[in-house]
Write a protein that holds these residues in place. Structure first.
Motif, mmCIF file in Angstrom:
data_model
loop_
_atom_site.group_PDB
_atom_site.id
_atom_site.type_symbol
_atom_site.label_atom_id
_atom_site.label_comp_id
_atom_site.label_asym_id
_atom_site.label_seq_id
_atom_site.Cartn_x
_atom_site.Cartn_y
_atom_site.Cartn_z
ATOM 1 N N UNK A 233 73.077 18.844 -30.575
ATOM 2 C CA UNK A 233 73.103 18.904 -29.112
ATOM 3 C C UNK A 233 73.129 17.363 -28.617
ATOM 4 N N UNK A 234 73.852 16.746 -27.943
ATOM 5 C CA UNK A 234 74.185 15.667 -27.584
ATOM 6 C C UNK A 234 73.472 15.463 -26.187
ATOM 7 N N UNK A 235 72.583 14.643 -25.961
ATOM 8 C CA UNK A 235 72.184 14.669 -24.638
ATOM 9 C C UNK A 235 72.227 13.273 -23.841
ATOM 10 N N UNK A 236 72.868 12.964 -22.872
ATOM 11 C CA UNK A 236 73.181 11.649 -22.290
ATOM 12 C C UNK A 236 72.195 11.321 -21.193
ATOM 13 N N UNK A 237 71.388 10.222 -21.238
ATOM 14 C CA UNK A 237 70.593 9.677 -20.313
ATOM 15 C C UNK A 237 71.137 8.248 -19.698
ATOM 16 N N UNK A 238 70.407 7.746 -18.751
ATOM 17 C CA UNK A 238 70.769 6.391 -18.149
ATOM 18 C C UNK A 238 71.224 5.420 -19.509
ATOM 19 N N UNK A 239 70.250 5.489 -20.403
ATOM 20 C CA UNK A 239 70.315 4.304 -21.371
ATOM 21 C C UNK A 239 70.835 4.722 -22.768
ATOM 22 N N UNK A 240 70.852 5.847 -23.131
ATOM 23 C CA UNK A 240 71.041 6.196 -24.387
ATOM 24 C C UNK A 240 71.911 7.659 -24.588
ATOM 25 N N UNK A 241 72.563 7.670 -25.754
ATOM 26 C CA UNK A 241 72.933 8.966 -26.163
ATOM 27 C C UNK A 241 72.232 9.363 -27.234
ATOM 28 N N UNK A 242 71.578 10.592 -26.985
ATOM 29 C CA UNK A 242 70.552 11.190 -28.005
ATOM 30 C C UNK A 242 71.261 12.387 -28.895
ATOM 31 N N UNK A 243 71.147 12.491 -30.089
ATOM 32 C CA UNK A 243 71.740 13.507 -30.932
ATOM 33 C C UNK A 243 70.448 14.570 -31.212
ATOM 34 N N UNK A 244 70.462 15.672 -30.800
ATOM 35 C CA UNK A 244 69.419 16.655 -31.147
ATOM 36 C C UNK A 244 69.759 17.260 -32.274
ATOM 37 N N UNK A 245 69.135 17.368 -33.335
ATOM 38 C CA UNK A 245 69.459 18.091 -34.635
ATOM 39 C C UNK A 245 68.247 18.964 -35.105
ATOM 40 N N UNK A 246 67.254 18.944 -34.550
ATOM 41 C CA UNK A 246 66.063 19.554 -34.937
ATOM 42 C C UNK A 246 66.122 21.306 -34.408
ATOM 43 N N UNK A 247 66.313 22.318 -35.030
ATOM 44 C CA UNK A 247 66.836 23.789 -34.641
ATOM 45 C C UNK A 247 66.016 24.155 -33.522
ATOM 46 N N UNK A 248 64.618 23.882 -33.510
ATOM 47 C CA UNK A 248 63.705 24.164 -32.559
ATOM 48 C C UNK A 248 64.515 23.575 -31.128
ATOM 49 N N UNK A 249 64.841 22.393 -31.240
ATOM 50 C CA UNK A 249 65.335 21.725 -29.771
ATOM 51 C C UNK A 249 66.657 22.356 -29.563
ATOM 52 N N UNK A 250 67.393 22.424 -30.491
ATOM 53 C CA UNK A 250 68.912 22.807 -30.413
ATOM 54 C C UNK A 250 68.559 24.489 -29.484
ATOM 55 N N UNK A 251 67.711 25.091 -29.980
ATOM 56 C CA UNK A 251 67.460 26.536 -29.339
ATOM 57 C C UNK A 251 67.052 26.277 -27.992
ATOM 58 N N UNK A 252 66.376 25.433 -27.699
ATOM 59 C CA UNK A 252 65.836 25.200 -26.241
ATOM 60 C C UNK A 252 67.139 24.859 -25.182
ATOM 61 N N UNK A 253 67.913 24.158 -25.973
ATOM 62 C CA UNK A 253 69.203 23.592 -25.174
ATOM 63 C C UNK A 253 69.985 24.974 -24.909
ATOM 64 N N UNK A 254 70.131 25.710 -25.912
ATOM 65 C CA UNK A 254 71.014 26.954 -25.946
ATOM 66 C C UNK A 254 70.334 27.742 -24.956
#
Length: 282
Positions: A233-254
């Motif tokens: 999952x790629x998350x866009x904030x004001x200051x950064x692009x954050x690449x989420x690769x932990x399965x638990x967090x990807x599941x949260x975004x899904x």
């Protein structure tokens, strides 16, 4: 539901690296002061690295491993550290040479994956018109103070739209109604952008849902995020692009995406919201 901060994957990975380095020290029987003396740096640096508060350089890791008699682990730890560094990329760093390269990198990602996209601020790049993208990128360039290569960056961004028309690419896009209403560009450019959304809605490659202002929320409005094939999952904030690769967090975004999709309207109802936004510009 409770969703972790989008930077938590990067910080969690940094802390995991710190734990590995700490275990190397402890396995050797060294105190923090002993290790610092062998490495030739101040004990405060060792403390910062072990707490995950500072990112060690390649040289730092090699020195640490040598001090622990574990030179054979240096390459693996360096690779881990570089992966951690790539997870959290500040926009100014990404755009330090201009915005074109970042757009081309995204182009490659579009070529390889199917995506679920949620936006609460602007339409996704692959659905933007040249006029809208130009207005947005001019704002970003001015805010960040990075080199102005907006014309080239816009061309690279618009090139992403080709995947809507070829291959078996699939885009499921959710947008808050606010995206239709924000005056991100001048009225003419906004009208063109909204009409473009109407034009692409019939495409087989695209499912476009709009979350109305009046929807009963089960998930609050979130930062923009993109889920790629359930692997990142790629998350866009004001200051950064954050690449989420932990399965638990990807599941949260899904999970969040599924709930957001249930609040959205589609087809004629979504078109009515877009047309209402166009009429509001008259």
């Amino acid at each position: 539901m409770t969703t972790a901060s989008p930077s938590s994957s990067a910080q969690g990975a940094r802390e995991a690296l710190a734990v590995r380095l700490q275990h190397l020290r402890k396995d050797t029987g060294l105190t923090g002061k002993d290790l610092s003396a062998r490495c030739g740096w101040h004990p405060a640096k060792t403390t910062r690295i072990q707490k995950g508060a500072a990112s060690p350089s390649d040289a730092d890791i090699r020195t640490w491993c040598a001090a622990c008699g574990a030179d054979d682990q240096a390459d693996d730890l360096i690779a881990t550290a570089r992966a951690v560094d790539s997870m959290y990329m500040e926009w100014r760093r990404l755009n330090q040479g201009g915005m074109r390269q970042v757009q081309e990198d995204w182009y490659s990602l579009h070529q390889q994956t199917r995506r679920r996209v949620y936006l609460s601020n602007v339409p996704p790049g692959f659905l933007q018109t040249p006029a809208f993208a130009t207005a947005l990128m001019n704002q970003i360039t001015t805010f960040q103070g990075t080199p102005n290569d907006v014309a080239e960056a816009v061309a690279a961004r618009i090139a992403r739209s080709r995947f809507l028309y070829e291959g078996d690419h699939r885009y499921v896009v959710l947008m808050e109604e606010s995206v239709l209403r924000y005056r991100t560009a001048d009225p003419e450019a906004m009208r063109g952008q909204l009409r473009h959304l109407l034009a692409v809605m019939p495409l087989a490659s695209l499912s476009l849902g709009i979350i109305p202002f009046t929807a009963q929320r089960t998930v609050w409005p979130l930062e923009a995020f993109y889920v790629h094939d359930d692997t990142m999952a790629v998350v866009e904030t004001l200051t950064a692009e954050i690449k989420v690769t932990q399965p638990r967090e990807i599941a949260d975004y899904a999970k969040a995406f599924t709930s957001l999709a249930e609040m959205a309207v589609y087809g004629d109802t979504a078109r009515a919201l877009i047309r209402a936004a166009i009429n509001a510009l008259e």
